[in-house]
Design an enzyme around this catalytic site. Structure first.
Site, PDB file in Angstrom:
ATOM      1  CG  ASN A 117      -1.721   1.287   1.324  1.00 55.40           C
ATOM      2  OD1 ASN A 117      -2.575   1.545   0.479  1.00 55.40           O
ATOM      3  ND2 ASN A 117      -1.421   2.124   2.304  1.00 55.40           N
ATOM      4  CG  HIS A 118       2.388   2.103   3.313  1.00 58.49           C
ATOM      5  ND1 HIS A 118       1.180   1.569   3.676  1.00 58.49           N
ATOM      6  CD2 HIS A 118       3.295   1.595   4.171  1.00 58.49           C
ATOM      7  CE1 HIS A 118       1.340   0.773   4.716  1.00 58.49           C
ATOM      8  NE2 HIS A 118       2.611   0.761   5.044  1.00 58.49           N
ATOM      9  CD  GLN A 184       4.252   3.701   7.337  1.00 58.31           C
ATOM     10  OE1 GLN A 184       3.251   4.171   7.871  1.00 58.31           O
ATOM     11  NE2 GLN A 184       4.733   2.512   7.659  1.00 58.31           N
ATOM     12  NE  ARG A 214      -0.096  -9.120   8.527  1.00 54.15           N
ATOM     13  CZ  ARG A 214       0.069  -7.799   8.593  1.00 54.15           C
ATOM     14  NH1 ARG A 214       0.968  -7.195   7.842  1.00 54.15           N
ATOM     15  NH2 ARG A 214      -0.655  -7.077   9.426  1.00 54.15           N
ATOM     16  CG  ASP A 216       0.922  -3.951   5.928  1.00 56.21           C
ATOM     17  OD1 ASP A 216       0.643  -4.265   7.090  1.00 56.21           O
ATOM     18  OD2 ASP A 216       1.138  -2.780   5.557  1.00 56.21           O
ATOM     19  CE1 TYR A 220      -7.864   1.010   5.166  1.00 53.73           C
ATOM     20  CE2 TYR A 220      -5.762  -0.080   5.511  1.00 53.73           C
ATOM     21  CZ  TYR A 220      -7.025   0.254   5.959  1.00 53.73           C
ATOM     22  OH  TYR A 220      -7.437  -0.169   7.184  1.00 53.73           O
ATOM     23  CG  LEU A 221      -4.049  -2.299  -2.456  1.00 58.68           C
ATOM     24  CD1 LEU A 221      -3.919  -3.483  -3.414  1.00 58.68           C
ATOM     25  CD2 LEU A 221      -2.704  -1.963  -1.831  1.00 58.68           C
ATOM     26  CD  GLU A 223      -5.459   6.070  -3.192  1.00 59.12           C
ATOM     27  OE1 GLU A 223      -4.803   5.875  -4.234  1.00 59.12           O
ATOM     28  OE2 GLU A 223      -5.305   5.417  -2.144  1.00 59.12           O
ATOM     29  CD  GLU A 258      -3.019  -5.403   8.501  1.00 60.32           C
ATOM     30  OE1 GLU A 258      -3.010  -4.988   9.669  1.00 60.32           O
ATOM     31  OE2 GLU A 258      -2.532  -4.744   7.566  1.00 60.32           O
ATOM     32  CG  HIS A 323       2.842  -6.829  14.450  1.00 60.26           C
ATOM     33  ND1 HIS A 323       1.943  -7.664  13.810  1.00 60.26           N
ATOM     34  CD2 HIS A 323       2.956  -5.729  13.666  1.00 60.26           C
ATOM     35  CE1 HIS A 323       1.556  -7.082  12.684  1.00 60.26           C
ATOM     36  NE2 HIS A 323       2.146  -5.908  12.571  1.00 60.26           N
TER      37      HIS A 323
HETATM   38  C1  GLC Z   1      -0.273  -2.907   9.238  1.00 60.74           C
HETATM   39  C2  GLC Z   1       0.775  -3.437  10.197  1.00 60.74           C
HETATM   40  C3  GLC Z   1       1.194  -2.346  11.139  1.00 60.74           C
HETATM   41  C4  GLC Z   1       1.735  -1.186  10.349  1.00 60.74           C
HETATM   42  C5  GLC Z   1       0.702  -0.721   9.303  1.00 60.74           C
HETATM   43  C6  GLC Z   1       1.277   0.267   8.361  1.00 60.74           C
HETATM   44  O1  GLC Z   1      -1.442  -2.574   9.881  1.00 60.74           O
HETATM   45  O2  GLC Z   1       0.283  -4.569  10.880  1.00 60.74           O
HETATM   46  O3  GLC Z   1       2.151  -2.803  12.064  1.00 60.74           O
HETATM   47  O4  GLC Z   1       2.054  -0.113  11.200  1.00 60.74           O
HETATM   48  O5  GLC Z   1       0.252  -1.812   8.530  1.00 60.74           O
HETATM   49  O6  GLC Z   1       2.216  -0.350   7.524  1.00 60.74           O
END
Ligand code: GLC
Ligand code: CA
Length: 562
Positions: A117-118, A184, A214, A216, A220-221, A223, A258, A323
């Site tokens: 995404n970033h 980011q 995964r 991440d 939000y890819l 907009e 995610e 985490h």
């Molecule tokens: C995801 C990660 C998190 C990170 C965020 C931005 O939600 O799990 O740790 O801060 O993406 O990359």
């Protein structure tokens, strides 16, 4: 004879079932936090390799590595500056390759992060973009605007640190879009070249033999103005293209979304079985804590009822902690108030829209509660994901900033620095936990290995037990509705495996009468001790469950009359 899929790449020596992830037990860790081989205070790949015995012995089947790429580390590596390399503190690409090979030799799968995404603002793509002319291909890698008004319906995610999803870049003389930290910037998936580059990254790691990715922050890819910029159709088009690129070339790989969304919005990430293989079940997680806190099965039964069916070749990823903060974005305002009240007495325990604590402290270090919640994690439909250290009941440090309190070094022994590193303690990437209750002298792997009744040994036994049955990863779920709502009772079924799970969410002993009239004649056998229970009759089936207790009963067919 030429075979249609002759170009498909399998992991070397692979005998994997393509649906391996349904039977997996995933263990999430950060390489920096696990084991330090060269005593510079930071965990590394050689260190992790030396600890593979431990993971194999624990019984987990897949290691999920948090980001280990070159990065300024302002978001623990989720701010990537180079997708195709390894942060020098953790080792080299060769070290990673050696780790991957060693894991595969032991039959362990490896999942890594694909954070697309970033990027970090230090990524060469962003540096080129901000220096390039507006409208140029380089500039177009990110999302720019002359004003900070566009996409104003998108919420802010890091509410504690960010005021806007736009930041001004003095070099580009324009605003850039970011859903997370302002360092980011979001990639621009409306530019097909971005996807091309992402596919190169994906192939780089899959060619090496990585089993899972995964995805991440995947909602939000893309907009679009006038929307909340989450879960858009255009985003699903991008993910489907990635899946297609994987299926064209690789066998037995898995992508895990995610997507912290309500169940109805997560469902599309599975597509028709042609998008993500897995997605985290975010909404279930806080409801487990609510059910426990309120001693009431309703929050769990409700959210499961709202959980849509998913395609045959897909799977939910289940977790109790990870985490990040225990996110409360996907619950109602009342539920959020309850969770804050019940689980974060000290305001320091809160961050953004969530609670930054580990499993054991959330459960007041109550062994029975830890066992109960893990029993739910291991018996609900989906693949369980464990967060490193929670198998020994590690504590957290709420005095560290951001989410660092749940990212402290793994506690291996009572030796210096918890056996994590032999460096000067001042040099550690993070202080180890040292207080008398949670400190490494009292909570560590070595001590628990030597203690037959430790949490670690209990976890290892439960993992071994779960692995004997496919029903937990693959079976259907049906709740019973006993009048005692402190009891959660459910039936899991897969092929000829039939299991009845009964959990007591309360601190007191509880009686329960279960209607099992459709299972008359079956003989329940308690699965941990292999103890036969009375045969099921037309009458309601009485059980008594101790405080925070749980029973797993395998329902065996009546013995055939001679
Ligand atoms: C995801 C990660 C998190 C990170 C965020 C931005 O939600 O799990 O740790 O801060 O993406 O990359
Ligand atoms: Ca090191």
């Amino acid at each position: 004879m030429a075979v249609a899929n002759a170009g498909i790449r399998k992991q070397p020596g692979s005998v994997l079932d393509p649906l391996w992830f349904k039977d997996a037990i995933i263990y999430e860790l950060h390489v920096k936090a696990f084991a330090d081989s060269n005593n510079d205070g930071i965990g590394d790949f050689p260190g992790l390799m030396q600890r593979l015995d431990y993971l194999q012995d624990l019984g987990v089947t897949c290691i999920w590595l948090l980001p280990f790429f070159p990065s300024p580390l302002r978001d623990d590596g989720y701010d990537i500056a180079d997708y195709m390399s390894v942060h020098p503190s953790y080792g080299t690409v060769e070290d990673f390759r050696a780790f991957l090979e060693a894991a595969h030799k032991r039959g362990l799968q490896v999942m890594i992060e694909l954070v697309i995404n970033h990027t970090s603002d230090q990524h060469p793509w962003f540096q080129a973009a901000r220096n390039a002319a507006p409208g140029s291909p380089e500039r177009d890698f990110y999302v720019w605007s002359d004003t900070d008004h566009l996409y104003s319906d998108a919420r802010i995610i890091f509410t504690d640190t960010e005021k806007s999803n736009w930041s001004w870049d003095p070099v580009a003389k324009a605003y850039y879009w970011h859903r997370f930290f302002s360092h980011q910037p979001d990639l621009n998936f409306d530019n097909p070249r971005v996807l091309e580059e992402v596919l190169k990254v994906l192939r780089f790691w899959l060619d090496m033999g990585v089993d899972g990715l995964r995805l991440d922050a995947v909602p939000y890819l893309v907009e679009r103005d006038g929307t909340n910029c989450e879960n858009l159709d255009e985003t699903h088009v991008v993910i489907k293209a990635m899946r297609q690129a994987i299926d064209e070339r690789y066998a037995n790989r898995m992508i895990l979304a995610e997507a912290n969304q309500v169940p109805a919005d997560v469902r599309p990430y599975f597509g028709d079985g042609d998008e993500c293989h897995m997605a985290f079940h975010f909404p279930l997680m806080p409801r487990i804590y609510m059910a426990l806190g309120q001693e009431d099965s309703t929050p769990i039964i409700d959210i499961m009822a709202k959980t849509p069916d998913i395609p045959e070749n897909c799977q939910w990823g289940l977790f109790l902690r990870n985490h990040d903060e225990l996110t409360l974005e996907m619950v109602t305002g009342d539920e959020r108030d309850y969770m804050y009240l019940a689980y974060s007495g000290d305001p320091r325990m809160r961050i953004n829209v969530g609670i930054r604590r580990r499993l054991a402290p959330l459960l007041d270090n109550n062994r029975r509660r830890m066992e109960l919640l893990n029993s739910l994690l291991f018996s609900f439909p989906g693949t369980p994901i464990l967060y490193y250290g929670d198998e020994i009941g590690m504590g957290d440090n709420i005095y560290l900033g951001d989410r660092n309190g749940v990212r402290t070094p793994m506690q291996w022994s009572g030796d210096r620095n918890a056996g994590f590193s032999r460096c000067n303690p001042a040099k550690l990437y993070s202080p180890v936990i040292m207080d008398p209750l949670w400190g490494y002298q009292s909570i560590n792997v070595e001590a628990q290995m030597g203690d037959p009744s430790s949490l670690l040994n209990w976890m290892r036994n439960m993992i071994a037990l779960r692995k004997l049955f496919q029903v937990f990863g693959r079976g259907t779920l049906r709740f019973l509705s006993p009048s005692n709502r402190k009891i959660l009772a459910y039936i899991r079924e897969y092929k000829d495996e039939l299991v009845l799970c009964v959990a007591n969410l309360s601190r007191d002993w509880q009686p329960v009468q279960l209607d099992l009239s459709d299972l008359v004649g079956m003989m329940p056998v308690e699965m941990i001790g292999y103890v036969p229970f009375p045969v099921i009759t037309e009458e309601s089936y009485p059980l008594t469950v101790g405080p925070y207790g749980f029973i797993w009963l395998e329902l065996q067919p009546p013995p055939v009359a001679a």
